[in-house]
Design a protein around this motif. Structure first.
Motif, PDB file in Angstrom:
ATOM      1  N   VAL A   3      57.984  45.285  31.436  1.00  0.00           N
ATOM      2  CA  VAL A   3      56.343  45.350  31.370  1.00  0.00           C
ATOM      3  C   VAL A   3      55.949  46.656  31.690  1.00  0.00           C
ATOM      4  N   SER A   4      55.080  47.280  31.091  1.00  0.00           N
ATOM      5  CA  SER A   4      54.350  48.632  31.295  1.00  0.00           C
ATOM      6  C   SER A   4      52.924  48.626  30.982  1.00  0.00           C
ATOM      7  N   ASP A   5      52.241  49.494  31.714  1.00  0.00           N
ATOM      8  CA  ASP A   5      50.802  49.605  31.489  1.00  0.00           C
ATOM      9  C   ASP A   5      49.794  48.687  31.497  1.00  0.00           C
ATOM     10  N   VAL A   6      50.044  48.109  32.743  1.00  0.00           N
ATOM     11  CA  VAL A   6      49.433  46.755  32.972  1.00  0.00           C
ATOM     12  C   VAL A   6      47.829  47.354  33.694  1.00  0.00           C
ATOM     13  N   ASP A   7      47.073  46.644  33.034  1.00  0.00           N
ATOM     14  CA  ASP A   7      45.435  46.722  33.945  1.00  0.00           C
ATOM     15  C   ASP A   7      45.346  46.137  34.889  1.00  0.00           C
ATOM     16  N   PHE A   8      45.969  44.796  35.111  1.00  0.00           N
ATOM     17  CA  PHE A   8      45.747  44.021  36.401  1.00  0.00           C
ATOM     18  C   PHE A   8      46.663  43.206  36.638  1.00  0.00           C
ATOM     19  N   VAL A   9      47.181  42.713  37.751  1.00  0.00           N
ATOM     20  CA  VAL A   9      48.202  42.077  38.371  1.00  0.00           C
ATOM     21  C   VAL A   9      47.807  41.154  39.557  1.00  0.00           C
ATOM     22  N   LEU A  10      48.218  39.872  39.321  1.00  0.00           N
ATOM     23  CA  LEU A  10      47.822  38.946  40.443  1.00  0.00           C
ATOM     24  C   LEU A  10      49.052  38.635  40.818  1.00  0.00           C
ATOM     25  N   ASP A  11      49.194  38.865  42.238  1.00  0.00           N
ATOM     26  CA  ASP A  11      50.419  38.515  43.138  1.00  0.00           C
ATOM     27  C   ASP A  11      50.150  37.281  43.899  1.00  0.00           C
ATOM     28  N   THR A  12      50.747  36.066  43.523  1.00  0.00           N
ATOM     29  CA  THR A  12      50.639  34.960  44.244  1.00  0.00           C
ATOM     30  C   THR A  12      52.235  34.619  45.317  1.00  0.00           C
ATOM     31  N   VAL A  13      53.094  35.614  45.014  1.00  0.00           N
ATOM     32  CA  VAL A  13      54.590  35.412  45.453  1.00  0.00           C
ATOM     33  C   VAL A  13      54.645  35.992  46.906  1.00  0.00           C
ATOM     34  N   GLY A  14      54.342  37.460  46.900  1.00  0.00           N
ATOM     35  CA  GLY A  14      54.599  38.063  48.217  1.00  0.00           C
ATOM     36  C   GLY A  14      55.873  38.859  48.027  1.00  0.00           C
ATOM     37  N   GLY A  15      56.308  39.089  49.167  1.00  0.00           N
ATOM     38  CA  GLY A  15      57.829  39.653  49.414  1.00  0.00           C
ATOM     39  C   GLY A  15      57.670  41.151  48.610  1.00  0.00           C
ATOM     40  N   ASP A  16      58.698  41.421  47.760  1.00  0.00           N
ATOM     41  CA  ASP A  16      58.450  42.774  47.315  1.00  0.00           C
ATOM     42  C   ASP A  16      57.744  42.944  45.912  1.00  0.00           C
ATOM     43  N   THR A  17      57.027  41.680  45.775  1.00  0.00           N
ATOM     44  CA  THR A  17      56.272  41.761  44.182  1.00  0.00           C
ATOM     45  C   THR A  17      55.362  42.923  44.287  1.00  0.00           C
ATOM     46  N   ILE A  18      54.614  43.098  45.200  1.00  0.00           N
ATOM     47  CA  ILE A  18      53.472  44.223  44.971  1.00  0.00           C
ATOM     48  C   ILE A  18      54.019  45.587  44.836  1.00  0.00           C
ATOM     49  N   ASN A  21      38.710  41.900  31.491  1.00  0.00           N
ATOM     50  CA  ASN A  21      37.943  41.720  30.178  1.00  0.00           C
ATOM     51  C   ASN A  21      38.645  41.954  28.727  1.00  0.00           C
ATOM     52  N   LYS A  22      38.283  41.906  27.927  1.00  0.00           N
ATOM     53  CA  LYS A  22      38.799  41.673  26.440  1.00  0.00           C
ATOM     54  C   LYS A  22      39.872  43.008  26.205  1.00  0.00           C
ATOM     55  N   GLY A  23      40.973  42.768  25.761  1.00  0.00           N
ATOM     56  CA  GLY A  23      41.873  43.799  25.787  1.00  0.00           C
ATOM     57  C   GLY A  23      42.818  44.268  26.840  1.00  0.00           C
ATOM     58  N   ASN A  24      42.418  43.718  27.950  1.00  0.00           N
ATOM     59  CA  ASN A  24      43.225  44.094  29.388  1.00  0.00           C
ATOM     60  C   ASN A  24      44.551  43.531  29.279  1.00  0.00           C
ATOM     61  N   LYS A  25      45.632  44.060  29.593  1.00  0.00           N
ATOM     62  CA  LYS A  25      47.022  43.762  29.971  1.00  0.00           C
ATOM     63  C   LYS A  25      47.048  43.191  31.239  1.00  0.00           C
ATOM     64  N   VAL A  26      47.239  41.819  31.219  1.00  0.00           N
ATOM     65  CA  VAL A  26      47.320  41.283  32.718  1.00  0.00           C
ATOM     66  C   VAL A  26      48.752  40.449  33.095  1.00  0.00           C
ATOM     67  N   LEU A  27      49.051  40.683  34.264  1.00  0.00           N
ATOM     68  CA  LEU A  27      50.333  40.231  34.746  1.00  0.00           C
ATOM     69  C   LEU A  27      50.121  39.085  35.517  1.00  0.00           C
ATOM     70  N   ILE A  28      50.485  37.920  35.684  1.00  0.00           N
ATOM     71  CA  ILE A  28      50.078  36.882  36.372  1.00  0.00           C
ATOM     72  C   ILE A  28      51.765  36.552  37.098  1.00  0.00           C
ATOM     73  N   HIS A  29      51.814  36.553  38.414  1.00  0.00           N
ATOM     74  CA  HIS A  29      53.019  36.085  38.943  1.00  0.00           C
ATOM     75  C   HIS A  29      52.973  34.629  39.449  1.00  0.00           C
ATOM     76  N   ALA A  30      53.979  34.093  39.129  1.00  0.00           N
ATOM     77  CA  ALA A  30      54.113  32.438  39.294  1.00  0.00           C
ATOM     78  C   ALA A  30      52.984  31.652  38.539  1.00  0.00           C
ATOM     79  N   ALA A  31      53.009  31.990  37.131  1.00  0.00           N
ATOM     80  CA  ALA A  31      51.976  31.529  36.126  1.00  0.00           C
ATOM     81  C   ALA A  31      52.208  30.197  36.173  1.00  0.00           C
ATOM     82  N   SER A  32      53.148  29.344  36.614  1.00  0.00           N
ATOM     83  CA  SER A  32      53.169  27.996  36.412  1.00  0.00           C
ATOM     84  C   SER A  32      52.527  27.163  37.776  1.00  0.00           C
ATOM     85  N   THR A  42      44.416  47.656  38.845  1.00  0.00           N
ATOM     86  CA  THR A  42      44.054  46.837  39.930  1.00  0.00           C
ATOM     87  C   THR A  42      45.133  45.857  40.135  1.00  0.00           C
ATOM     88  N   ILE A  43      45.437  45.508  41.559  1.00  0.00           N
ATOM     89  CA  ILE A  43      46.437  44.805  41.949  1.00  0.00           C
ATOM     90  C   ILE A  43      45.838  43.713  43.092  1.00  0.00           C
TER      91      ILE A  43
END
Length: 315
Positions: free
Chosen positions: A207-222, A146-157, A234-235
């Motif tokens: 990056v630090s203090d992320v609220d949400f991560v979406l892993d679409t890559v795998g490997g050691d990303t998590i 939601n609003k104000g969350n810091k979100v990290l998206i892997h492989a964003a393209s 949340t990851i």
């Protein structure tokens, strides 16, 4: 009708073209004449790997794969009230389970579809099915972004990533997207507030203090993402349901909600996405279009792992 079947997994030459009868629909289904379909990573994984194919479709052969489609309703089941003959519809059909989208006509439960907005093409609609549903279900339903969350998206393209970026921005999040440098502008144009070049930068040092991560890559990303997620964050990973003891222990120690997402077909979610597509809040990026006779080429192109946005096949 033209159909692509698999008698055995392996190379793209195992995608066999045949003429088959049109499917007979059940009372809760509609018959869709396919105009465009989209190819996803799961497509080439089930084509090439027995374990993946058996997991998703079972052991019956021949199998028809493919789940993303956009087309026109040509027949309506007795219990269907939300669609009529002539409607343009799109959605992800029968996932997990029988696909059948690699065909001229596909029987689809009406609950898996929604009307295609007139403002987008069949190519754009077909793209916004499995990939967009994955992003929506990860961010909206499992991540509660939601609003104000810091979100990290892997492989964003990528396919899922470019929708996730746009959806996260729609929710009012601050979005950080990773990709190679050549796709930086694309990621930023999709709404990302910050770009990280994964080929030259370590995101966990930036990056630090992320609220949400979406892993679409795998490997050691998590494992690396656990270094930047805040306590209670949340990851969501879409790459593997098998998580190591090290990852699980580290997530537990930080009270991180870590889970694997297997997308589900949903007409209700498709309606929500259709509304965002109709008003331009999210857009499909179609990077390459193949013909039905070029399905093998579409698979090979996707397997390179460098696709920006989505690949579409037209019938």
């Amino acid at each position: 009708m033209k159909t692509i079947i698999l008698n055995q997994t392996g190379i793209v030459d195992n995608l066999q073209y045949i003429e088959s009868a049109k499917p007979t629909i059940n009372s809760n289904e509609v018959l869709v004449k396919t105009i465009s379909l989209s190819v996803n990573v799961i497509d080439y994984k089930v084509r090439s790997n027995d374990g993946a194919l058996n997991w998703i479709l079972g052991t019956d052969r021949p199998a028809i794969i493919g789940w993303d489609l956009s087309g026109t309703v040509v027949e309506v089941g007795d219990d269907v009230t939300d669609f009529k003959i002539g409607d343009d519809v799109f959605g992800m059909a029968n996932f997990p389970g029988k696909g059948n989208a690699y065909a001229e006509f596909v029987a689809v439960p009406s609950a898996h579809l929604t009307l295609k907005p007139a403002t987008i093409s069949h190519q754009e609609a077909a793209s916004a099915t499995l990939a967009a549903l994955t992003a929506w279900q990860a961010l909206a339903e499992k991540g509660n972004v939601n609003k104000g969350n810091k979100v990290l998206i892997h492989a964003a393209s990528g396919g899922v990533g470019h929708y996730a970026t746009q959806i996260a921005k729609h929710f009012g999040a601050y979005v950080i997207g990773t990709s190679s440098a050549k796709n930086k502008e694309f990621v930023l144009q999709n709404g990302a507030d910050k770009h990280i070049d994964y080929t030259t930068e370590n995101f966990q040092e930036i990056v630090s203090d992320v609220d949400f991560v979406l892993d679409t890559v795998g490997g050691d990303t998590i494992l690396k993402s656990l270094e930047v997620i805040k306590e209670g964050g949340t990851i969501i990973t879409i790459t593997t349901s098998s998580l190591s003891d090290e990852i699980l222990e580290k997530a537990k120690s930080k009270q991180v909600n870590l889970s694997f997402l297997l997308v589900q077909s949903s007409g209700e979610n498709m309606l929500q996405l259709a509304q965002l597509l109709e008003n331009g809040t999210i857009k499909s990026h179609v990077s390459k279009i193949f013909t039905f006779d070029q399905m093998g080429d579409a698979h090979l192109h996707l397997e390179k792992g460098r696709t920006v946005g989505k690949i579409v096949v037209n019938l």
